[in-house]
Scaffold this motif. Structure first.
Motif, PDB file in Angstrom:
ATOM      1  N   MET A   1       0.821  -1.189   0.000  1.00  0.00           N
ATOM      2  CA  MET A   1       0.000   0.000   0.000  1.00  0.00           C
ATOM      3  C   MET A   1       0.862   1.248   0.000  1.00  0.00           C
ATOM      4  O   MET A   1       1.821   1.340   0.728  1.00  0.00           O
ATOM      5  CB  MET A   1      -0.845   0.040   1.270  1.00  0.00           C
ATOM      6  N   SER A   2       0.490   2.165  -0.805  1.00  0.00           N
ATOM      7  CA  SER A   2       1.241   3.423  -0.822  1.00  0.00           C
ATOM      8  C   SER A   2       0.547   4.433   0.074  1.00  0.00           C
ATOM      9  O   SER A   2      -0.670   4.445   0.200  1.00  0.00           O
ATOM     10  CB  SER A   2       1.352   3.951  -2.246  1.00  0.00           C
ATOM     11  N   ALA A   3       1.360   5.275   0.678  1.00  0.00           N
ATOM     12  CA  ALA A   3       0.818   6.314   1.551  1.00  0.00           C
ATOM     13  C   ALA A   3       0.144   7.386   0.707  1.00  0.00           C
ATOM     14  O   ALA A   3       0.543   7.647  -0.427  1.00  0.00           O
ATOM     15  CB  ALA A   3       1.942   6.931   2.377  1.00  0.00           C
ATOM     16  N   SER A   4      -0.877   7.968   1.262  1.00  0.00           N
ATOM     17  CA  SER A   4      -1.567   9.061   0.572  1.00  0.00           C
ATOM     18  C   SER A   4      -0.622  10.238   0.448  1.00  0.00           C
ATOM     19  O   SER A   4       0.118  10.547   1.378  1.00  0.00           O
ATOM     20  CB  SER A   4      -2.804   9.491   1.345  1.00  0.00           C
ATOM     21  N   PRO A   5      -0.638  10.910  -0.697  1.00  0.00           N
ATOM     22  CA  PRO A   5       0.229  12.083  -0.826  1.00  0.00           C
ATOM     23  C   PRO A   5      -0.219  13.176   0.132  1.00  0.00           C
ATOM     24  O   PRO A   5      -1.407  13.351   0.381  1.00  0.00           O
ATOM     25  CB  PRO A   5       0.059  12.509  -2.279  1.00  0.00           C
ATOM     26  N   LYS A   6       0.761  13.864   0.684  1.00  0.00           N
ATOM     27  CA  LYS A   6       0.463  14.967   1.598  1.00  0.00           C
ATOM     28  C   LYS A   6      -0.116  16.121   0.786  1.00  0.00           C
ATOM     29  O   LYS A   6       0.441  16.487  -0.240  1.00  0.00           O
ATOM     30  CB  LYS A   6       1.740  15.401   2.309  1.00  0.00           C
ATOM     31  N   PRO A   7      -1.238  16.677   1.233  1.00  0.00           N
ATOM     32  CA  PRO A   7      -1.819  17.786   0.470  1.00  0.00           C
ATOM     33  C   PRO A   7      -0.892  19.002   0.477  1.00  0.00           C
ATOM     34  O   PRO A   7      -0.176  19.251   1.444  1.00  0.00           O
ATOM     35  CB  PRO A   7      -3.123  18.100   1.203  1.00  0.00           C
ATOM     36  N   THR A   8      -0.887  19.718  -0.612  1.00  0.00           N
ATOM     37  CA  THR A   8      -0.101  20.932  -0.723  1.00  0.00           C
ATOM     38  C   THR A   8      -0.776  22.016   0.099  1.00  0.00           C
ATOM     39  O   THR A   8      -1.980  22.225  -0.004  1.00  0.00           O
ATOM     40  CB  THR A   8      -0.019  21.383  -2.196  1.00  0.00           C
ATOM     41  N   THR A   9       0.000  22.678   0.923  1.00  0.00           N
ATOM     42  CA  THR A   9      -0.568  23.768   1.718  1.00  0.00           C
ATOM     43  C   THR A   9      -0.156  25.093   1.098  1.00  0.00           C
ATOM     44  O   THR A   9       0.975  25.254   0.657  1.00  0.00           O
ATOM     45  CB  THR A   9      -0.090  23.714   3.180  1.00  0.00           C
ATOM     46  N   MET A  10      -1.066  25.987   1.064  1.00  0.00           N
ATOM     47  CA  MET A  10      -0.824  27.312   0.504  1.00  0.00           C
ATOM     48  C   MET A  10      -0.748  28.319   1.644  1.00  0.00           C
ATOM     49  O   MET A  10      -1.476  28.213   2.621  1.00  0.00           O
ATOM     50  CB  MET A  10      -1.967  27.719  -0.435  1.00  0.00           C
ATOM     51  N   LEU A  11       0.134  29.266   1.502  1.00  0.00           N
ATOM     52  CA  LEU A  11       0.186  30.367   2.450  1.00  0.00           C
ATOM     53  C   LEU A  11      -0.783  31.435   1.960  1.00  0.00           C
ATOM     54  O   LEU A  11      -0.811  31.761   0.786  1.00  0.00           O
ATOM     55  CB  LEU A  11       1.606  30.943   2.526  1.00  0.00           C
ATOM     56  N   SER A  12      -1.563  31.959   2.870  1.00  0.00           N
ATOM     57  CA  SER A  12      -2.523  32.992   2.463  1.00  0.00           C
ATOM     58  C   SER A  12      -1.792  34.314   2.260  1.00  0.00           C
ATOM     59  O   SER A  12      -0.624  34.467   2.613  1.00  0.00           O
ATOM     60  CB  SER A  12      -3.615  33.152   3.520  1.00  0.00           C
ATOM     61  N   ASP A  13      -2.488  35.279   1.722  1.00  0.00           N
ATOM     62  CA  ASP A  13      -1.907  36.598   1.496  1.00  0.00           C
ATOM     63  C   ASP A  13      -2.127  37.510   2.698  1.00  0.00           C
ATOM     64  O   ASP A  13      -1.743  38.667   2.668  1.00  0.00           O
ATOM     65  CB  ASP A  13      -2.497  37.218   0.228  1.00  0.00           C
ATOM     66  N   LEU A  14      -2.718  36.970   3.754  1.00  0.00           N
ATOM     67  CA  LEU A  14      -2.905  37.765   4.965  1.00  0.00           C
ATOM     68  C   LEU A  14      -1.580  37.837   5.724  1.00  0.00           C
ATOM     69  O   LEU A  14      -0.768  36.921   5.644  1.00  0.00           O
ATOM     70  CB  LEU A  14      -3.973  37.127   5.857  1.00  0.00           C
ATOM     71  N   PRO A  15      -1.348  38.918   6.458  1.00  0.00           N
ATOM     72  CA  PRO A  15      -0.110  39.008   7.230  1.00  0.00           C
ATOM     73  C   PRO A  15       0.003  37.840   8.202  1.00  0.00           C
ATOM     74  O   PRO A  15      -0.967  37.474   8.862  1.00  0.00           O
ATOM     75  CB  PRO A  15      -0.251  40.336   7.984  1.00  0.00           C
ATOM     76  N   ALA A  16       1.176  37.271   8.282  1.00  0.00           N
ATOM     77  CA  ALA A  16       1.412  36.103   9.133  1.00  0.00           C
ATOM     78  C   ALA A  16       1.852  36.537  10.524  1.00  0.00           C
ATOM     79  O   ALA A  16       2.475  37.575  10.697  1.00  0.00           O
ATOM     80  CB  ALA A  16       2.477  35.217   8.503  1.00  0.00           C
TER      81      ALA A  16
END
Length: 92
Positions: free
Chosen positions: A1-16
């Motif tokens: 069984m292969s592991a599920s790919p990790k979802p790509t996370t996006m950084l928002s345009d709001l100040p961090a």
């Protein structure tokens, strides 16, 4: 069984509020300069960069690190709101 790919996370345009852009060396250096009692004043620090490059996040993290004391004040000026004014300094 292969592991599920990790979802790509996006950084928002709001100040961090958490440094995910690797700004820590800049935050520390600038906060140290601002906080150092022997730093000559008045002091102005310009932060330049393209749209979405993290300027506001960097400035907010520096402001948070330095804090607000009777010796330190930050002036927040959103220049883009005045981009049509002939004399930007006057709006400031």
């Amino acid at each position: 069984m292969s592991a599920s790919p990790k979802p790509t996370t996006m950084l928002s345009d709001l100040p961090a509020t958490v440094d995910r852009l690797g700004f820590e060396p800049y935050i520390k250096t600038l906060a140290d300069i601002i906080s150092e009692p022997s730093t000559q004043t008045p002091l102005v620090i310009g932060v330049y960069g393209g749209w979405g490059s993290g300027k506001t996040s960097l400035m907010q993290m520096i402001r948070e690190r330095v804090g607000h004391t009777r010796f330190h004040r930050s002036v927040w000026f959103n220049a883009w709101k005045y981009h049509r004014d002939e004399a930007l300094w006057r709006a400031f």
